[in-house]
Enzyme design. Sequence first.
Site, mmCIF file in Angstrom:
data_model
loop_
_atom_site.group_PDB
_atom_site.id
_atom_site.type_symbol
_atom_site.label_atom_id
_atom_site.label_comp_id
_atom_site.label_asym_id
_atom_site.label_seq_id
_atom_site.Cartn_x
_atom_site.Cartn_y
_atom_site.Cartn_z
ATOM 1 N N HIS A 91 -1.323 -2.632 -1.100
ATOM 2 C CA HIS A 91 -0.604 -1.894 -0.050
ATOM 3 C C HIS A 91 0.369 -2.861 0.638
ATOM 4 O O HIS A 91 0.077 -4.040 0.805
ATOM 5 C CB HIS A 91 -1.600 -1.318 0.969
ATOM 6 N N ASN A 130 -5.067 7.409 3.330
ATOM 7 C CA ASN A 130 -5.301 5.989 3.610
ATOM 8 C C ASN A 130 -5.422 5.874 5.127
ATOM 9 O O ASN A 130 -4.425 5.990 5.831
ATOM 10 C CB ASN A 130 -4.115 5.149 3.103
ATOM 11 N N GLU A 163 5.577 3.517 -2.694
ATOM 12 C CA GLU A 163 5.666 3.608 -1.243
ATOM 13 C C GLU A 163 6.806 2.717 -0.744
ATOM 14 O O GLU A 163 6.591 1.511 -0.529
ATOM 15 C CB GLU A 163 4.367 3.146 -0.601
ATOM 16 N N GLU A 221 1.091 -3.350 3.572
ATOM 17 C CA GLU A 221 0.560 -4.053 4.753
ATOM 18 C C GLU A 221 -0.293 -5.251 4.330
ATOM 19 O O GLU A 221 -0.331 -6.270 5.024
ATOM 20 C CB GLU A 221 -0.225 -3.058 5.628
ATOM 21 N N GLY A 230 5.002 4.881 7.812
ATOM 22 C CA GLY A 230 4.729 4.944 9.245
ATOM 23 C C GLY A 230 5.971 5.006 10.112
ATOM 24 O O GLY A 230 5.893 4.842 11.331
ATOM 25 N N LYS A 277 -6.203 3.361 6.952
ATOM 26 C CA LYS A 277 -5.857 2.055 7.547
ATOM 27 C C LYS A 277 -6.966 1.636 8.531
ATOM 28 O O LYS A 277 -8.122 1.957 8.305
ATOM 29 C CB LYS A 277 -4.492 2.125 8.214
ATOM 30 N N SER A 318 5.437 8.372 5.109
ATOM 31 C CA SER A 318 5.734 9.458 6.059
ATOM 32 C C SER A 318 5.750 10.829 5.392
ATOM 33 O O SER A 318 6.516 11.704 5.784
ATOM 34 C CB SER A 318 7.056 9.196 6.783
HETATM 35 C C1 PEP Z 1 0.408 4.478 3.800
HETATM 36 O O1 PEP Z 1 -0.040 3.726 4.633
HETATM 37 O O2 PEP Z 1 0.069 4.352 2.620
HETATM 38 C C2 PEP Z 1 1.322 5.545 4.224
HETATM 39 C C3 PEP Z 1 1.963 6.232 3.317
HETATM 40 O O3 PEP Z 1 1.453 5.740 5.578
HETATM 41 P P1 PEP Z 1 2.258 6.911 6.315
HETATM 42 O O4 PEP Z 1 1.950 8.198 5.591
HETATM 43 O O5 PEP Z 1 1.710 6.923 7.714
HETATM 44 O O6 PEP Z 1 3.702 6.576 6.252
#
Ligand code: PEP
Length: 253
Positions: free
Chosen positions: A95, A9, A167, A97, A173, A11, A212
């Site tokens: 997501h 992803n 998630e 965000e 992040g 972003k 992460s």
């Molecule tokens: C995400 O945005 O779906 C995600 C898992 O980000 P990150 O791996 O950077 O934590």
Amino acid sequence: MRKPVVMGNWKLNGTKATVTDLIKAFSQSANNAANVDVAICAPAIFIGMVETLAAGSQLKYGSEDVDVHTSGAFTGENSPVMIKEFGATYAIVGHSERRGYHNETNEVVAAKFKAAQDNGLVPVLCIGESEAEYDAGKTVEVCNAEIKAVIDLCGIDAFKNAVIAYEPIWAIGTGKTATPDVAQNVHKQIRDYLKTFSAEVADGVRILYGGSCNAKTAPELFSQPDIDGGLIGGASLKVADFNAIIDAAKANA
Ligand code: PEP
């Protein structure tokens, strides 16, 4: 046996130059990973480029969001029909965000899930709790409510052709990956919840871990019985890191 998925992803990241380099590299990675679905979800403006660059390879791709409408007076939105026209397979919906910055409720996310699926895209439903909800022991309650909104609108069979990404928001992040035990426990409870509607659907649906996830943590996460791969943010912008995560999925396929 569920085929693992490793999905990036991106972003709001990328330039024409980085998209070119990354998609060329990941097209090769996908060709060398027959037992894993490798995919990139890119900003909508780059999806046409991704289509051209990934042509003829096993790399799948998709959008990071989708509108509930297919066309009309909805300035700035991206229609599932348009995304599909560019050869996309997947559409991420819900997501954290989007839920957070764009106030998307469970009902809006469910409508996006439906719009994606009705128009030939495989929805990737993101679910997960905040840090406060985690501390309050509400993880499963939050995840189940996010799933239930989709079941209410689309029915349980909709998950026969969809992916779920667990998630935890506190892990996205932040560098704080959920431990394999914590993640496996949540994934199992998500599957158990789906089982109360349909054992067949629960056994078949792929549940990815996101937050992460990196080259170091992926091997143990992916070895858990209910973790079917990962949704990868930051590490999907780095060739070596994403390739190492794909390798971890291959080892567990
Ligand atoms: C995400 O945005 O779906 C995600 C898992 O980000 P990150 O791996 O950077 O934590």
